[in-house]
Design a protein around this motif. Structure first.
Motif, PDB file in Angstrom:
ATOM      1  N   LEU A  89     -32.094  34.806  19.538  1.00 17.67           N
ATOM      2  CA  LEU A  89     -31.902  33.437  20.034  1.00 17.67           C
ATOM      3  C   LEU A  89     -32.897  32.458  18.801  1.00 17.67           C
ATOM      4  O   LEU A  89     -32.112  31.585  18.430  1.00 17.67           O
ATOM      5  CB  LEU A  89     -32.802  33.282  20.994  1.00 17.67           C
ATOM      6  CG  LEU A  89     -32.490  34.152  22.464  1.00 17.67           C
ATOM      7  CD1 LEU A  89     -33.544  34.102  23.561  1.00 17.67           C
ATOM      8  CD2 LEU A  89     -31.348  33.283  23.059  1.00 17.67           C
ATOM      9  N   LYS A  90     -33.585  33.120  18.055  1.00 16.40           N
ATOM     10  CA  LYS A  90     -34.172  32.151  17.084  1.00 16.40           C
ATOM     11  C   LYS A  90     -33.399  32.052  15.995  1.00 16.40           C
ATOM     12  O   LYS A  90     -33.225  30.918  15.317  1.00 16.40           O
ATOM     13  CB  LYS A  90     -35.550  32.778  16.729  1.00 16.40           C
ATOM     14  CG  LYS A  90     -36.307  32.132  15.863  1.00 16.40           C
ATOM     15  CD  LYS A  90     -37.628  32.868  15.138  1.00 16.40           C
ATOM     16  CE  LYS A  90     -38.598  32.197  14.448  1.00 16.40           C
ATOM     17  NZ  LYS A  90     -39.774  32.854  13.771  1.00 16.40           N
ATOM     18  N   PRO A  95     -29.734  24.750  18.972  1.00 14.24           N
ATOM     19  CA  PRO A  95     -30.894  24.169  19.600  1.00 14.24           C
ATOM     20  C   PRO A  95     -30.441  23.928  21.078  1.00 14.24           C
ATOM     21  O   PRO A  95     -31.312  23.950  21.982  1.00 14.24           O
ATOM     22  CB  PRO A  95     -31.082  22.995  18.949  1.00 14.24           C
ATOM     23  CG  PRO A  95     -30.718  23.292  17.499  1.00 14.24           C
ATOM     24  CD  PRO A  95     -29.422  24.263  17.602  1.00 14.24           C
ATOM     25  N   ASP A  96     -28.994  23.457  21.321  1.00 18.15           N
ATOM     26  CA  ASP A  96     -28.670  23.013  22.630  1.00 18.15           C
ATOM     27  C   ASP A  96     -28.885  24.307  23.656  1.00 18.15           C
ATOM     28  O   ASP A  96     -28.914  24.376  24.669  1.00 18.15           O
ATOM     29  CB  ASP A  96     -27.415  22.257  22.669  1.00 18.15           C
ATOM     30  CG  ASP A  96     -27.354  20.754  22.187  1.00 18.15           C
ATOM     31  OD1 ASP A  96     -28.211  20.207  22.234  1.00 18.15           O
ATOM     32  OD2 ASP A  96     -26.582  20.391  21.696  1.00 18.15           O
ATOM     33  N   ALA A  97     -28.192  25.315  23.172  1.00 12.78           N
ATOM     34  CA  ALA A  97     -28.062  26.396  23.878  1.00 12.78           C
ATOM     35  C   ALA A  97     -29.416  27.141  24.224  1.00 12.78           C
ATOM     36  O   ALA A  97     -29.572  27.428  25.210  1.00 12.78           O
ATOM     37  CB  ALA A  97     -27.245  27.717  23.189  1.00 12.78           C
ATOM     38  N   ASN A  98     -30.341  27.134  23.354  1.00 14.02           N
ATOM     39  CA  ASN A  98     -31.741  27.481  23.538  1.00 14.02           C
ATOM     40  C   ASN A  98     -32.307  26.720  24.542  1.00 14.02           C
ATOM     41  O   ASN A  98     -33.066  27.175  25.131  1.00 14.02           O
ATOM     42  CB  ASN A  98     -32.530  27.531  22.070  1.00 14.02           C
ATOM     43  CG  ASN A  98     -32.486  28.891  21.228  1.00 14.02           C
ATOM     44  OD1 ASN A  98     -32.470  30.071  21.855  1.00 14.02           O
ATOM     45  ND2 ASN A  98     -32.203  28.748  19.960  1.00 14.02           N
ATOM     46  N   VAL A 137     -40.264  35.653  24.796  1.00 13.13           N
ATOM     47  CA  VAL A 137     -39.271  36.478  25.264  1.00 13.13           C
ATOM     48  C   VAL A 137     -39.412  38.083  24.985  1.00 13.13           C
ATOM     49  O   VAL A 137     -38.965  38.914  25.799  1.00 13.13           O
ATOM     50  CB  VAL A 137     -38.041  35.839  24.116  1.00 13.13           C
ATOM     51  CG1 VAL A 137     -36.695  36.910  24.445  1.00 13.13           C
ATOM     52  CG2 VAL A 137     -37.631  34.377  24.437  1.00 13.13           C
ATOM     53  N   LYS A 138     -40.429  38.427  24.332  1.00 14.48           N
ATOM     54  CA  LYS A 138     -40.540  39.671  23.953  1.00 14.48           C
ATOM     55  C   LYS A 138     -41.108  40.346  25.090  1.00 14.48           C
ATOM     56  O   LYS A 138     -41.242  41.643  25.024  1.00 14.48           O
ATOM     57  CB  LYS A 138     -41.356  39.797  22.642  1.00 14.48           C
ATOM     58  CG  LYS A 138     -40.533  39.707  21.322  1.00 14.48           C
ATOM     59  CD  LYS A 138     -41.527  39.413  20.303  1.00 14.48           C
ATOM     60  CE  LYS A 138     -40.815  39.106  18.880  1.00 14.48           C
ATOM     61  NZ  LYS A 138     -41.747  39.254  17.610  1.00 14.48           N
ATOM     62  N   THR A 193     -27.756  28.821  10.231  1.00 16.15           N
ATOM     63  CA  THR A 193     -27.304  29.959  11.015  1.00 16.15           C
ATOM     64  C   THR A 193     -27.225  29.652  12.546  1.00 16.15           C
ATOM     65  O   THR A 193     -26.818  30.498  13.356  1.00 16.15           O
ATOM     66  CB  THR A 193     -28.408  31.068  10.872  1.00 16.15           C
ATOM     67  OG1 THR A 193     -29.590  30.740  11.168  1.00 16.15           O
ATOM     68  CG2 THR A 193     -28.128  31.712   9.329  1.00 16.15           C
ATOM     69  N   ASN A 194     -28.156  28.436  12.938  1.00 16.47           N
ATOM     70  CA  ASN A 194     -28.030  28.319  14.362  1.00 16.47           C
ATOM     71  C   ASN A 194     -26.769  27.689  14.628  1.00 16.47           C
ATOM     72  O   ASN A 194     -26.855  26.448  15.130  1.00 16.47           O
ATOM     73  CB  ASN A 194     -29.407  27.583  14.846  1.00 16.47           C
ATOM     74  CG  ASN A 194     -30.842  28.232  14.419  1.00 16.47           C
ATOM     75  OD1 ASN A 194     -31.361  27.836  13.284  1.00 16.47           O
ATOM     76  ND2 ASN A 194     -30.969  29.354  15.218  1.00 16.47           N
TER      77      ASN A 194
END
Length: 298
Positions: A89-90, A95-98, A137-138, A193-194
């Motif tokens: 995710l990171k 950013p929109d999907a996150n 998340v972890k 990369t995002n």
């Protein structure tokens, strides 16, 4: 707002379908969520990468299904899975999907808290999940989300039956738990990369979800997406307004869909949650203006 969602860029000979959906107001949805979802749908990742990712995902899931049948206990590690998800995710997700992913946990927590707070005589409470960053998340975030849904339904209905109670319309609604706008999130990374859109990210992550979870956990997670209708019915009974049930498209969980459609149904699940939450937000805003609460049909 991106140029693609700017009405001044509209071309009658080549209309943008996502501009149409963005301007359409037929369903209730948070404005920033709507912008993020339409930009996500219109992204290069969704247009060009998604078809290849979908094909890879389905083929991979088929072979993992066979592998898990032969070696059901090999690679089962929710902790490792969630560390991979947090990193993915990171590092790779836009950013929109996150934003859409992180909002979903908060929206769901608000809705479950609303239900138990507005059923008289019930002491069952939800276990809210409100992640603010990738470290959260972890802590088995996605798995706990699925478990919470089923435990909520089981515990709530067990208590209703043991106390001979039913869910009834309530005029004096408690909406104190409903967040009116955005939740307390971090600023999501926007590096080169995002690039992954929401559906591509889900399609990529789903085979890993299948590999590192037990068969029961994976199937339960897939089937939990159809609990939208169950949760919507509870809310409709409290509000006395069944109209918003038409916004639920995941169908009833008594007839489970195949796990191969989990990624698509997850997006529908997110949309159903967002629309139901926005209905509650509008009720809260109307209550604060009027000083009284009169439920209205969605």
């Amino acid at each position: 707002m991106s140029n693609e969602l700017d009405i001044s860029k509209h071309d009658d000979r080549d209309p943008n379908p996502w501009l149409a959906m963005y301007l359409d107001s037929s369903i209730p949805i948070n404005e920033k969520t709507k912008q993020a979802l339409m930009r996500d749908n219109n992204s290069k990742s969704a247009r060009y990468l998604l078809p290849f990712v979908q094909l890879w995902s389905k083929i991979t899931m088929f072979f993992i299904h066979i592998f898990k049948f032969i070696f059901p206990k090999l690679f089962n590690s929710s902790k490792l899975l969630h560390r991979m998800l947090a990193w993915g995710l990171k590092t790779w997700v836009s950013p929109d999907a996150n934003l859409l992913i992180f909002r979903h946990f908060h929206v769901g927590s608000d809705i479950l808290s609303f239900i138990w707070a507005n059923i008289d005589g019930v002491e069952t409470k939800s276990s809210p999940l409100r992640p603010k960053n990738f470290e959260d998340v972890k802590d088995d975030l996605f798995l706990l989300h699925d478990l919470n849904l089923y435990n909520f339904v089981i515990n709530l209905n067990s208590e209703l039956k043991s106390k001979n109670l039913t869910i009834k319309q309530k005029s004096d609604l408690d909406l104190s738990m409903i967040t009116e706008d955005q939740f307390d999130h971090i600023q999501f990374p926007n590096k080169w990369t995002n690039i992954l859109d929401l559906r591509s990210a889900i399609e990529l992550f789903t085979p890993f979800y299948q590999l590192f979870l037990t068969a029961n956990d994976f199937v339960r997670a897939s089937n939990s997406l159809q609990l939208d209708e169950t949760i919507a019915i509870y809310t409709a009974q409290i509000l006395g307004t069944p109209g918003h049930l038409g916004l639920v498209n995941n169908k009833h969980p008594m007839v489970p869909a195949t796990t191969y459609s989990a990624a698509y149904r997850l997006v529908l699940h997110g949309l159903a949650s967002e629309t139901l939450h926005e209905i509650l937000v509008n009720l809260k805003l109307n209550k604060s203006k009027d000083g009284v609460m009169t439920p209205k049909s969605a």
